[in-house]
Design an enzyme around this catalytic site. Structure first.
Site, PDB file in Angstrom:
ATOM      1  N   ARG A  45       0.869  -1.183   0.000  1.00 47.48           N
ATOM      2  CA  ARG A  45       0.000   0.000   0.000  1.00 47.48           C
ATOM      3  C   ARG A  45       0.895   1.218   0.000  1.00 47.48           C
ATOM      4  NH1 ARG A  45      -1.983   3.669   3.785  1.00 47.48           N
ATOM      5  NH2 ARG A  45      -4.211   4.246   3.606  1.00 47.48           N
ATOM      6  N   SER A 114     -12.511  -4.477   2.520  1.00 53.61           N
ATOM      7  CA  SER A 114     -12.721  -3.634   3.691  1.00 53.61           C
ATOM      8  C   SER A 114     -14.213  -3.568   3.984  1.00 53.61           C
ATOM      9  CB  SER A 114     -12.190  -2.218   3.432  1.00 53.61           C
ATOM     10  OG  SER A 114     -10.790  -2.199   3.372  1.00 53.61           O
ATOM     11  N   LYS A 144      -5.088   6.457   9.337  1.00 55.49           N
ATOM     12  CA  LYS A 144      -6.324   7.062   8.845  1.00 55.49           C
ATOM     13  C   LYS A 144      -7.008   7.786  10.000  1.00 55.49           C
ATOM     14  CE  LYS A 144      -7.324   3.824   5.094  1.00 55.49           C
ATOM     15  NZ  LYS A 144      -8.360   2.927   4.503  1.00 55.49           N
TER      16      LYS A 144
END
Length: 212
Positions: A45, A114, A144
């Protein structure tokens, strides 16, 4: 439901996710020492990389993962997963169609979804072909800042789906054990390992949470 031949259905442990590192050599130097320490899956990622850099880094990581026997999962990009021969892809709710990714990657690929704080989303994902479901954030996350909060009861409820359950969001060696006890098969970690003073020691501490 995911195919019966899915080879990663019993995965358990730390699901390590790469940091946003634009220097490929530094990224590999950070990742390589951790791959032989009991990590079953690594997710690539990188929200700072362009397409060319993602291809470069994913290709290099796939080589490391093959050597270490670790499954490489690509975040958000099934085409990139196919291009580098990765084990699979992870998709958020706005990142692509699960059924299309399953069709592209094949019956044995890892296709993760997710599901945030929604059991219904997890049920739909598995029906579409997801081979694991991820819930979170369970705790405030450094990666996040604005995320939905998941409750441990989701992990209990998702047991009926018959796929690995991944917990993500603010997990530390001090708070992970109850989440694992609630049903998490894997805990996804980025900063808790990569920003630790000693990443290998941090990874061992996470893995210790899985000891009965």
């Amino acid at each position: 439901m995911p195919p019966a031949s899915f080879p990663h259905a019993q995965a358990r442990g730390v699901y390590l996710i790469t940091p946003d590192e634009t220097d490929t050599a530094r990224l590999l130097a950070q990742v390589q020492p951790l791959l032989g320490a009991g990590v079953p899956w690594l997710q690539y990622r990188n929200k700072l990389a362009d397409a060319a850099l993602r291809l470069e880094q994913a290709t290099a990581l796939q080589g490391l993962c093959e050597q270490a026997g670790v499954a490489l999962v690509i975040n958000d990009d099934a085409a990139l997963a196919t291009a580098v021969g990765a084990a699979g892809v992870h998709l958020g709710e706005d990142d692509g169609d699960i059924a299309a990714a399953r069709a592209l990657l094949g019956p044995d690929a890892i296709v993760g979804a997710s599901c945030y704080d929604q059991l219904a989303l997890a049920q739909s994902a598995v029906t579409a072909g997801a081979s694991y479901v991820a819930f979170g954030a369970f705790f405030p996350s450094r990666t996040k800042a604005n995320t939905r909060h998941a409750d441990a009861a989701l992990l209990h409820g998702a047991a009926m789906l018959g796929v690995p359950r991944v917990a993500i969001g603010g997990l530390t060696p001090d708070n992970a054990a109850p989440i694992i006890a609630a049903g998490a098969d894997l805990i996804a970690v980025i900063s808790g390992v990569f920003q630790a003073p000693d990443p290998r020691a941090a990874l061992r501490a996470y893995l210790d949470c899985f000891q009965d």
